[in-house]
Design a protein around this motif. Structure first.
Motif, short mmCIF file in Angstrom:
data_model
loop_
_atom_site.label_atom_id
_atom_site.label_comp_id
_atom_site.label_asym_id
_atom_site.label_seq_id
_atom_site.Cartn_x
_atom_site.Cartn_y
_atom_site.Cartn_z
N ASP A 252 0.85 -1.18 0.00
CA ASP A 252 0.00 0.00 0.00
C ASP A 252 0.89 1.24 0.00
O ASP A 252 1.62 1.49 0.96
N ALA A 253 0.82 2.01 -1.08
CA ALA A 253 1.68 3.18 -1.22
C ALA A 253 1.40 4.24 -0.17
O ALA A 253 2.25 5.11 0.09
N GLU A 254 0.21 4.20 0.44
CA GLU A 254 -0.15 5.19 1.45
C GLU A 254 0.26 4.78 2.86
O GLU A 254 -0.01 5.50 3.82
N ASP A 255 0.87 3.62 3.00
CA ASP A 255 1.30 3.14 4.31
C ASP A 255 2.78 3.42 4.50
O ASP A 255 3.63 2.70 3.97
N PRO A 256 3.13 4.44 5.28
CA PRO A 256 4.55 4.78 5.47
C PRO A 256 5.32 3.71 6.24
O PRO A 256 6.56 3.66 6.19
N LEU A 257 4.61 2.86 6.97
CA LEU A 257 5.27 1.81 7.75
C LEU A 257 5.60 0.58 6.91
O LEU A 257 6.31 -0.32 7.36
N GLU A 258 5.06 0.53 5.69
CA GLU A 258 5.32 -0.57 4.74
C GLU A 258 4.92 -1.93 5.31
O GLU A 258 5.67 -2.89 5.26
N TRP A 259 3.71 -1.97 5.85
CA TRP A 259 3.16 -3.23 6.36
C TRP A 259 1.98 -3.72 5.52
O TRP A 259 1.86 -4.91 5.26
#
Length: 288
Positions: A252-259
Motif C-alpha cells: 500500500d503506497a499510502e502506508d509509510p510503515l510498509e506493512w
C-alpha cells in the motif's frame, strides 16, 4: 556427474543412541529430503505452553466475533484485542513487532494482510474483514485469524470467504504425519483454482510456538512431495490468502510503515488461519 546436495538439518549428538524417530527422519534426510532441524520438534512442556496461549488467542477472536459490527472502527477492534489479551495475563504479539503499531491486523476487502487498525476507518455494510491475532503467554505463541462479513454482502464476496475457509480445511486434510509442505500447498492451490480464485504466492504460513515466526515456510501453492517434511512435534500455521482475481499483491503506497499488503488488481481477498500441532495421528488444532 552432478550430485544432489543433502542439507543435514537433523543431527544426533555423538554417542547418543538412535531412536526410531531419529532413524525415520534420517532415512528421509539421506534420500535428499528437506527435514526439520531438531529445535523445531516441540517438547511436551513447550506444547503445553503453546496450547495455553492458544486458549487465550481463541478467546480473543471469540470476543471479536461477539462485538464486531457495522459502524465500528478498526481502532475499536484493536483496543478490545489489547484489553482482552492483557486482562488474561498475556501479550499481543503484533504490538511493536518490527515497528507494527497495533495489537492485531484488520484487513478489509482488497487488503490481503497486515491491515493496520485505525480510529478513522469504519466498517460498512457489505465489507469483509480479516482479524488476525497472535498471543504470547509465558513466552509461547499462538496465532489465528477469522473472516467476518458485515451485514449483507455480494454473492461473490460470500463465496470468496467460504472458499477461503474451505481451502484451510483442504490444506489441513492433506497435511498428514510424514507428509511434505508441498502436499497441503498443492491441495489448497487446486481447490482455489477449481472455484475460480487464486492463491497469493508471495506470503505464506510459518512455524510458530517458541517464536512468532519459525521454520518452515508453509507455502500455499506448490507440488506434492516438495518442501520440508512435516513430522510429529512440529507446530505451524496454515493460512492461505485467497484472491478474487490475480494472485499478485503490492504494498500500500499510502502506508509509510510498509506493512499493509493489497491485491494488485484491486479485487477482494480472504484468509482464515489456524495454529496446528502435528501429532502421530494427524493435526491438532491449537487455535480456532
Amino acid at each position: 556427474m552432478a550430485f544432489k546436495r543433502i542439507i543435514k538439518n537433523w543431527r544426533v549428538p555423538k554417542g547418543q543412541e538412535l531412536t526410531e524417530f531419529d532413524k525415520k527422519i534420517l532415512s528421509y534426510q539421506n534420500r535428499g529430503c528437506l527435514v526439520p532441524k531438531n529445535k523445531l520438534i516441540k517438547t511436551p512442556e513447550q506444547i503445553d505452553g503453546i496450547r495455553k496461549a492458544g486458549v487465550i488467542n481463541t478467546g480473543v477472536l471469540d470476543m471479536v466475533e461477539r462485538e464486531i459490527h457495522i459502524g465500528m472502527s478498526t481502532g475499536q477492534i484493536d483496543k478490545l484485542v489489547y484489553e482482552y489479551t492483557m486482562d488474561h495475563g498475556a501479550i499481543p504479539a503484533p504490538l511493536n513487532y518490527e515497528g507494527f503499531p497495533k495489537s492485531c491486523c484488520t484487513s478489509i476487502n482488497d487488503v490481503v494482510c497486515h491491515g493496520i487498525p485505525r480510529d478513522d476507518e469504519f466498517l460498512e455494510e457489505g465489507d469483509i474483514i480479516n482479524v488476525d491475532c497472535t498471543t504470547i503467554l509465558n513466552g509461547y505463541y499462538a496465532d489465528a485469524s477469522r473472516m467476518f462479513i458485515m451485514g449483507k454482502t455480494s454473492a461473490k464476496r460470500e463465496k470468496l470467504v467460504q472458499v477461503a475457509k474451505e481451502c484451510l480445511q483442504v490444506g489441513m486434510e492433506a497435511c498428514k504425519p510424514w507428509s511434505f509442505v508441498g502436499d497441503q500447498a498443492n491441495a489448497i492451490q487446486k481447490y482455489a483454482h477449481k472455484h475460480g480464485f487464486s492463491v497469493v504466492r508471495d506470503l505464506c504460513g510459518h512455524g510458530v510456538g517458541n517464536e512468532f515466526h519459525e521454520e518452515p515456510d508453509m507455502e500455499h501453492t506448490g507440488k506434492k512431495g516438495t518442501g520440508m517434511l512435516l513430522v510429529p512435534g512440529m507446530v505451524f500455521t496454515i493460512e492461505p490468502m485467497i484472491n478474487e482475481g490475480s494472485w499478485e499483491v503490492c504494498m500500500d503506497a499510502e502506508d509509510p510503515l510498509e506493512w499493509v499488503i493489497l491485491t494488485d488488481d484491486g479485487g477482494d481477498s480472504a484468509q482464515w488461519e489456524h495454529t496446528l500441532l502435528m501429532t502421530e495421528t494427524g493435526l491438532e488444532i491449537i487455535t480456532y
